[in-house]
Motif scaffolding. Structure first.
Motif, PDB file in Angstrom:
ATOM      1  N   GLY A 256      -9.983   4.847  -0.873  1.00  0.00           N
ATOM      2  CA  GLY A 256     -10.348   5.321  -2.200  1.00  0.00           C
ATOM      3  C   GLY A 256     -11.715   5.980  -2.201  1.00  0.00           C
ATOM      4  O   GLY A 256     -12.274   6.244  -3.262  1.00  0.00           O
ATOM      5  N   PHE A 257     -12.287   6.254  -1.008  1.00  0.00           N
ATOM      6  CA  PHE A 257     -13.571   6.964  -0.902  1.00  0.00           C
ATOM      7  C   PHE A 257     -13.307   8.470  -0.967  1.00  0.00           C
ATOM      8  O   PHE A 257     -12.329   8.945  -0.380  1.00  0.00           O
ATOM      9  CB  PHE A 257     -14.259   6.666   0.445  1.00  0.00           C
ATOM     10  N   PHE A 258     -14.192   9.214  -1.633  1.00  0.00           N
ATOM     11  CA  PHE A 258     -14.039  10.673  -1.656  1.00  0.00           C
ATOM     12  C   PHE A 258     -14.113  11.215  -0.235  1.00  0.00           C
ATOM     13  O   PHE A 258     -14.962  10.797   0.565  1.00  0.00           O
ATOM     14  CB  PHE A 258     -15.122  11.325  -2.514  1.00  0.00           C
ATOM     15  N   THR A 259     -13.243  12.192   0.063  1.00  0.00           N
ATOM     16  CA  THR A 259     -13.134  12.650   1.448  1.00  0.00           C
ATOM     17  C   THR A 259     -14.438  13.240   1.975  1.00  0.00           C
ATOM     18  O   THR A 259     -14.722  13.120   3.165  1.00  0.00           O
ATOM     19  CB  THR A 259     -12.022  13.701   1.580  1.00  0.00           C
ATOM     20  N   GLN A 260     -15.257  13.857   1.076  1.00  0.00           N
ATOM     21  CA  GLN A 260     -16.464  14.509   1.614  1.00  0.00           C
ATOM     22  C   GLN A 260     -17.450  13.502   2.211  1.00  0.00           C
ATOM     23  O   GLN A 260     -18.213  13.844   3.102  1.00  0.00           O
ATOM     24  CB  GLN A 260     -17.143  15.392   0.552  1.00  0.00           C
ATOM     25  N   TRP A 261     -17.442  12.238   1.728  1.00  0.00           N
ATOM     26  CA  TRP A 261     -18.354  11.256   2.323  1.00  0.00           C
ATOM     27  C   TRP A 261     -17.648  10.028   2.899  1.00  0.00           C
ATOM     28  O   TRP A 261     -18.303   9.033   3.238  1.00  0.00           O
ATOM     29  CB  TRP A 261     -19.462  10.836   1.355  1.00  0.00           C
ATOM     30  N   SER A 262     -16.329  10.082   3.019  1.00  0.00           N
ATOM     31  CA  SER A 262     -15.612   8.884   3.482  1.00  0.00           C
ATOM     32  C   SER A 262     -16.027   8.509   4.909  1.00  0.00           C
ATOM     33  O   SER A 262     -16.153   7.324   5.236  1.00  0.00           O
ATOM     34  CB  SER A 262     -14.103   9.112   3.388  1.00  0.00           C
ATOM     35  N   GLU A 263     -16.280   9.539   5.738  1.00  0.00           N
ATOM     36  CA  GLU A 263     -16.681   9.263   7.117  1.00  0.00           C
ATOM     37  C   GLU A 263     -18.024   8.528   7.148  1.00  0.00           C
ATOM     38  O   GLU A 263     -18.181   7.505   7.819  1.00  0.00           O
ATOM     39  CB  GLU A 263     -16.795  10.582   7.864  1.00  0.00           C
ATOM     40  N   ALA A 264     -18.978   9.054   6.379  1.00  0.00           N
ATOM     41  CA  ALA A 264     -20.306   8.438   6.323  1.00  0.00           C
ATOM     42  C   ALA A 264     -20.226   7.017   5.772  1.00  0.00           C
ATOM     43  O   ALA A 264     -20.915   6.111   6.243  1.00  0.00           O
ATOM     44  CB  ALA A 264     -21.235   9.287   5.453  1.00  0.00           C
ATOM     45  N   ALA A 265     -19.351   6.805   4.790  1.00  0.00           N
ATOM     46  CA  ALA A 265     -19.232   5.484   4.186  1.00  0.00           C
ATOM     47  C   ALA A 265     -18.637   4.487   5.178  1.00  0.00           C
ATOM     48  O   ALA A 265     -19.079   3.336   5.272  1.00  0.00           O
ATOM     49  CB  ALA A 265     -18.369   5.565   2.928  1.00  0.00           C
ATOM     50  N   THR A 266     -17.625   4.927   5.919  1.00  0.00           N
ATOM     51  CA  THR A 266     -17.005   4.047   6.905  1.00  0.00           C
ATOM     52  C   THR A 266     -18.019   3.700   7.997  1.00  0.00           C
ATOM     53  O   THR A 266     -18.122   2.540   8.418  1.00  0.00           O
ATOM     54  CB  THR A 266     -15.760   4.717   7.503  1.00  0.00           C
TER      55      THR A 266
END
Lengths: 372, 340
Positions: free
Chosen positions: A135-145
């Motif tokens: 459910g993370f926005f794709t533009q920052w999902s990588e950074a969040a993970t």
């Protein structure tokens, strides 16, 4: 597909977010929380710190002293704690540099991650074309993970327990938007210092600077902003858009009201920085009762008279959206349709460092030159 | 053969028709001229008589306002006729497509189609048809008395029950779906004609024409059935055949209307009642006038919907309910008085 939901999301910006039964339920949990707060305060802070907190609350309630608090906040240097931050609600004192940020304002998560602020948890949205399986926005999902950010709750389903469970030392709340939980501000500020931001009236560098001040990551913020500006200047030079080329920014919803970007909006600033002159859409076709700085929610008929730029950039759009726009018979006389200068900007609904960089990527690598 | 002659006969029907026609023409021009983009009356006229494709205002009139005007007329006429047909066939003055489960059947089918990822308007229309047909057949079967014929109150109850059930199922499908599906369903369900145009117009026209020919051809049968099934049989009417033909009309007309414009209530109820007040219960005049009044009512609702919150719009479905509801209450009061 994503564009269909844009309007409803825009609409949700002006609608109340929580139903009555839910806030009733929370009223009862509040009592439990207050007991917990007292324990936390005693356990984790000194008497002196509690005194400063009290002072902070005093300055927040008194409007006469707001000027001094503003002066204080601008004086605050990275590494100097406690500091008092001016926010949309007045001012808030943060004891020490936050280590566990809980972000209820999902639209600002990208800006926090971009400056390496320690985000412990963020609210999420429904997985789909614009969000990953968390459910993370794709533009920052990588950074969040990579930063091991925990999902909190789906926006619109406020869950106080999940916020408490994260044991935050800073909470971020937005004034408006589908992710706003201002109704619960009083509950939240008892859990941890809570800053209130408004992401709808400023561009991402300004928002990022505000968040940097609250988290003590000013250096990182200045670094990414400077890097971005430098890159934008390079891309602008490479594009070499002829002077006086005008552009319209449209979130296209065929058959119903379509938001058109204003010159004061965040999208306009990005497009302008690449060498276009953004056309101000007329206010007379606005279907939104509130006047906004970012978009005019233009009626479908009004779109044919509003998006008059030499080029049109479609927000959160795909090639298919651009095709539909080009084939819309009511728009056939628009300069950008006649010259086929209609360009979809993929992940451009919310602008933060990540999505703005992706737009630069597009202009650098995939943007076909303007056709005559 | 059988002919009704009522006291209302003394008003010349020709006069009514002329008045309706003049009003329709005026309203059509009004509909061409009204919208969020202000286009002057002379410019509107020029858009029709001297069309210039490089003029954006002419494009708006041609591509948006003209098709939606014809769609409003078609859908309104279809709903008015369907309402009259249903009221006569069931001998229930409260019958209308919405009450007998046609709307909720179509809505459920559209929700189902959207959940399965259907996006083309033409395919959505097919689903709406299938849903309208299935639910009205179900209501008619449930409304049958076990011995013979059909029971009127049974049928209304069956319709109401099925509607509630289907509405619940629709809600579950849509609320549980993604936000994209929710907004797609919402844009269909508001009964708005904004942006609906040439893509659905031809299919709607054909289906409503077929349904109208079918229904209008039943005028005499309906007159006979109004006397009761036994009397109809005595007059040589095959009631089984009449029911099947009528059922077909009831599926085709509101099915096409609902598929094209979304669920629109009250037109089907109010138009036949107003027509009955004007020309009496004889179906040869009642049916066409129900069509005309339905068309006028929906066209007015669509025009008003464009004006009340300009430059935004209120869907014609919502507007017609706003206008129709007070009329419905008035009619119910009159009927209560007449009944006591």
């Amino acid at each position: 597909m994503a564009k269909d939901s844009l309007l409803s999301r825009y609409c949700s910006l002006v609608l109340p977010q929580d139903s009555a039964p839910r806030s009733l339920r929370q009223a009862t949990t509040k009592e439990r929380i207050q007991v917990r707060i007292n324990l936390r305060t005693i356990a984790s802070t000194t008497v002196a710190a509690a005194l400063v907190l009290g002072l902070g609350a005093c300055t927040a309630s008194s409007s006469a002293t707001s000027e001094t608090s503003q002066a204080e906040s601008s004086d605050a240097q990275q590494g100097q704690w406690p500091r008092t931050i001016t926010d949309e609600k007045g001012s808030v004192t943060i004891e020490e540099q936050p280590k566990r940020i809980v972000n209820t304002a999902m639209s600002t998560t990208g800006s926090l991650l971009a400056i390496d602020a320690p985000v412990a948890a963020t609210t999420i949205t429904t997985p789909g074309p614009e969000a990953d399986s968390n459910g993370f926005f794709t533009q920052w999902s990588e950074a969040a993970t990579a930063a091991d950010v925990q999902p909190l709750y789906k926006i619109g389903n406020f869950d106080l327990e999940s916020i408490i469970a994260q044991d935050p030392d800073l909470i971020v709340v937005s004034t408006s938007g589908a992710d706003s939980v201002m109704d619960h501000y009083d509950q939240l500020k008892e859990i941890a210092p809570t800053i209130v931001v408004n992401y709808s009236d400023k561009d991402w560098p300004e928002l990022t600077r505000q968040l940097a001040e609250a988290t003590g990551h000013e250096a990182e913020a200045e670094k990414i902003i400077a890097e971005f500006d430098e890159r934008a200047a390079q891309v602008k030079e490479k594009l070499a858009i002829p002077a006086g080329t005008t552009a319209s920014i449209v979130s296209y919803n065929k058959g119903s009201a379509s938001p058109v970007g204003k010159t004061t909006g965040p999208h306009s600033r990005l497009i302008t920085s690449l060498g276009f002159d953004v056309v101000e859409p007329p206010e007379e076709y606005s279907t939104n009762p509130q006047k906004r700085d970012d978009f005019v929610f233009t009626s479908y008929e009004g779109l044919a008279k509003s998006a008059t730029g030499d080029a049109t950039f479609l927000i959160a759009a795909t090639d298919e959206t651009a095709k539909t726009f080009l084939e819309d018979p009511t728009l056939a006389n628009l300069p950008s349709v006649k010259s086929k200068n209609v360009f979809p900007l993929a992940n451009s609904f919310r602008l933060d460092y990540y999505s703005s960089s992706q737009i630069l990527d597009y202009f650098e690598n995939d943007f076909p030159s303007l056709s005559k | 053969m059988f002919q009704t002659r009522t006291s209302t006969r003394r008003r010349s029907p020709l006069l009514w028709w002329a008045a309706a026609l003049v009003m329709l023409c005026l309203l059509m021009f009004c509909s061409f001229a009204v919208g969020s983009a202000s286009i002057s009356l002379p410019e509107t006229l020029r858009a029709i008589t001297d069309f210039d494709p490089s003029n954006t205002e002419h494009l708006l009139v041609h591509e948006l306002r003209i098709p939606r005007t014809f769609l409003a007329i078609l859908v309104g006429a279809g709903l008015g006729l369907a309402g009259a047909l249903m009221q006569s066939l069931t001998r229930n003055p409260l019958a209308e497509p919405g009450l007998l489960g046609v709307n909720s059947g179509a809505a459920f089918a559209v929700a189902l189609a959207i959940t399965f990822g259907v996006i083309q308007p033409a395919v959505l229309m097919l689903f709406a048809f299938a849903g309208a047909g299935a639910s009205s057949i179900a209501v008619f079967i449930l409304g049958q008395r076990s011995t013979r014929g059909n029971d009127l109150s049974r049928m209304v109850l069956a319709g109401a029950g099925l509607s509630v059930m289907l509405a619940a199922a629709t809600t579950i499908l849509i609320i549980g779906g993604t936000s994209q599906n929710q907004s797609k369903y919402a844009s269909w369900a508001t009964g708005s004609l904004q942006g609906r145009g040439y893509d659905v117009l031809p299919t709607t026209l054909v289906v409503i024409l077929v349904g109208s020919v079918l229904a209008l051809g039943m005028s005499r049968t309906l007159d006979a059935l109004a006397l009761g099934e036994d009397s109809a049989k005595a007059l040589g009417i095959n009631s089984q055949r009449a029911w099947i033909l009528g059922l077909l009309g009831i599926v085709l007309l509101p099915g096409a209307a609902t598929a094209a414009a979304g669920p629109i209530s009250f037109i089907g109820l109010a138009a036949p009642h107003a027509a009955r007040m004007l020309v009496g219960a004889g179906h040869q005049r009642l049916l066409p006038l129900s069509m005309a009044l339905g068309a006028l009512a929906l066209l007015i609702a669509d025009i008003l919907g464009r004006v009340v919150v300009i430059p935004d719009e209120v869907g014609a479905g919502a507007m017609s309910a706003l206008i129709g509801a007070p009329l419905f209450i008035l009619l119910a009061r009159r009927m209560l008085k007449a009944g006591s």
